[in-house]
Structure formats: C-alpha cells, structure tokens
Design a protein around this motif. Structure first.
Motif, short mmCIF file in Angstrom:
data_model
loop_
_atom_site.label_atom_id
_atom_site.label_comp_id
_atom_site.label_asym_id
_atom_site.label_seq_id
_atom_site.Cartn_x
_atom_site.Cartn_y
_atom_site.Cartn_z
N VAL A 8 -7.71 12.17 -7.31
CA VAL A 8 -8.06 11.57 -6.72
C VAL A 8 -9.21 10.90 -7.64
N ILE B 153 -3.80 2.03 -6.70
CA ILE B 153 -4.29 3.41 -6.20
C ILE B 153 -3.07 4.45 -5.32
N LEU B 154 -3.40 5.50 -5.72
CA LEU B 154 -1.96 6.89 -5.40
C LEU B 154 -3.13 7.71 -4.08
N PRO B 155 -3.34 7.38 -2.66
CA PRO B 155 -4.01 8.41 -2.08
C PRO B 155 -3.13 9.74 -2.31
N LYS B 156 -4.34 10.91 -1.64
CA LYS B 156 -3.77 12.23 -2.05
C LYS B 156 -2.41 12.24 -0.84
N GLY B 157 -1.93 11.81 -0.16
CA GLY B 157 -0.46 12.05 0.27
C GLY B 157 0.21 12.24 -0.83
N LYS C 299 0.19 4.08 1.30
CA LYS C 299 -1.16 4.91 2.65
C LYS C 299 0.38 4.96 4.26
N THR D 197 0.65 -1.58 -0.04
CA THR D 197 0.43 -0.05 -0.18
C THR D 197 0.73 1.47 0.07
#
Length: 318
Positions: A140, A90-94, A66, A64
């Motif tokens: 996102v 999936i690339l998180p916003k962070g 995250k 992950t």
C-alpha cells in the motif's frame, strides 16, 4: 501462469510484448483511458492498448480500480499474478490481494533509491553512475514493497532520459520473465528495502528544465540530458527561448556565467559557474532541432552575448 498485465506507456508495452512470447497466459490487460495529447490535443491510445488490440487481448481501461464490479471481474479470472509497469493508477488493497502471487511492479531504479514517478530523470540529474530494474511486490506504500529481483546497468556519460529509458525497457522485460521463472521454481528470496537509503523521484516540473548558468557545466549537462526529450532544457537569449538538446563540457573558466565565449562550427560555448558548456544541438520554439552550425547560419549570436540566468523558482536574475 495466468497473468493480468497493467501498464500504459512504451516502457510497459515492451514488457507485455516479451511476456506474450512466453508460455504464460495474458488473461487481461489494464491500461489508462485514452487522453488528449500533443499540440493538437487529439485523443491518443496508450502503447499498451495498441499492442493489446493488435494481438486481440482482452482489454479494460478503467478510470479507477475501486469499482466493486471491476474487483468481481478480476477475482473471476483467478490470475496467478498481476504484472504492473508504469500503469499510472494506484492499486487498492482489494486488488493487491486478488492474484495468488500478488501484484509485482517493474520499477525503473535500484530501490530503495528513486521511489516515485521519475526515477530515470532523477538518476541522471543526481549524477548516478548506475541504475537498473527492481522487480518488487506492491504494497500500500509508494514503491515500498519487498524486492524480488534487481538488475543493474551503468549510466553512460552521454545517456539521456530517452536512451536510458530504452535500455531499461529491455532490461525490465528480461527481468520480469526471469522473476516469474524464479517465482514458479520457488527460488525467489524477498528482501526488505533499507528505509535509511530511500529517496524519492517526484514528477518532473517544466521549470526544473530552466537553466541557471551559475551552476557548474557538469550540473547543466545533467539537466540537458535528464530532460531530453521532455520537457527539454531551455534558456533565454535576445528575448527568446532556446531549447538545448545536446551539449559537451569544456574545461576551464572564461567569463561571467551565461556569457557566450565562442561561436564556431562545433558549437556555441557558454560560460558556467565552473567550466564551459558547448551547445551542440538547439531549437527555437516552433522550429526544428538544429546543429549549432546550422543554427548560427540564421541567427546572429556572437561572443559577449549573454543568456538570461534563471533561479530555482524560475525567476530571471542578473
């Protein structure tokens, strides 16, 4: 530019290899963890991992993105941009906010057409005459970000998912190099996607490769080409499965859909809902891919024999 590269299959490895030959610096490579694959379910490394190891690039395979520790590690690299190609996570916003120029995705379609996981297969299935590469800014959403660069190519009449994939590999690598140069020169003009034109390319399900002979020969030919090499278009005859790897449309209606109307050296001709389809390369489970001529030497198919039709749910019907 200092680049973090994230990708997994051959499509991504092609871009990574080209980027390594430029003046840009690959500071980190991210790829999916090794996973079981194939009949023997042996653990297999991704094409990107093998290339990164070969060239001694710094490599990570997180489950992950995250993890706070990973985010800290990415921030410390002070990368200018992250290039993403068929990564699978999936690339998180962070993560999206870390690189100076953000995260750019090499997507194998002309967005907003065919957002999602299987754009190459969906383009062939739909009978599209062209496709291409879109270099886009990741946000996102699912392939909804602004477009930075688009390059198109024609879909040839005999293109399969494999041949089209191979062409787009090369185009994708060229596009990202061109896009980075334009980005550095501040010559990129981002454009928003037209939501009214958006359509989605969901993951391929094996049942989609089951042939309904009541479709037109043109539609079935697209199925054969779209699912070559995976999962392979298939039908049933004499109680057994037969995969179909190459076919040719023959004009003219001749019999009930699914009926074999001719068996000859060039192929096995089958009636469809409209026109006929000549099967040129086939394969039985556990066997080798054979030309129709080779297959007929060992299998008693003859005119009048019928393939079983499959409906959209995969059920057989007469």
């Amino acid at each position: 530019m200092k680049i973090i590269f994230a990708g997994t299959p051959t499509f991504a490895a092609t871009a990574l290899k080209v980027l390594m030959g430029t003046h840009h610096e690959i500071v980190l490579v991210l790829t999916q963890p090794d996973r079981p694959a194939g009949r023997g379910m042996k653990t297999v490394s991704s094409a990107v991992k093998l290339l990164a190891q070969q060239h001694e690039l710094t490599l990570l395979q997180p489950d992950t993105l995250k993890s706070p520790a990973l985010l800290t590690q990415l921030q410390a690299l002070k990368a200018d941009v992250m290039i993403v190609a068929a990564y699978g996570l999936i690339l998180p916003k962070g993560v999206l906010d870390i690189p100076r120029y953000g995260c750019l995705n090499i997507h194998a379609s002309l967005l907003p057409r065919w957002r999602g996981a299987a754009p190459i297969q969906r383009a062939i299935l739909a009978g599209d005459r062209e496709t291409g590469i879109t270099l886009m800014q990741i946000d996102v959403g699912l392939d909804t970000g602004v477009m930075l660069l688009k390059q198109s190519i024609a879909i040839a009449r005999d293109d399969t998912a494999q041949t089209l994939h191979d062409k787009l590999c090369v185009l994708g690598a060229q596009s990202v190099v061109e896009g980075l140069a334009l980005l550095q020169q501040e010559k990129i003009v981002p454009s928003c996607q037209d939501e009214a034109l958006a359509c989605y390319a969901p993951k391929i399900k094996k049942i989609e490769a089951a042939i309904d002979w009541q479709l037109t020969a043109e539609q079935i030919d697209r199925i054969v080409r779209a699912f070559n090499p995976n999962p392979g278009a298939y039908s049933y005859i004499h109680g057994g499965m037969l995969k179909i790897w190459r076919a040719q449309i023959i004009a003219g209606d001749s019999a009930e859909p699914g009926t074999i109307v001719a068996t000859e050296r060039h192929g096995i001709t089958v009636a469809c809902g409209k026109d006929n389809l000549m099967l040129e390369a086939v394969q039985k489970p556990g066997g080798k891919k054979l030309s129709a001529a080779e297959f007929l030497l060992g299998h008693a198919l003859q005119p009048g024999d019928c393939f079983e039709n499959m409906n959209a749910s995969g059920s057989k019907y007469d």
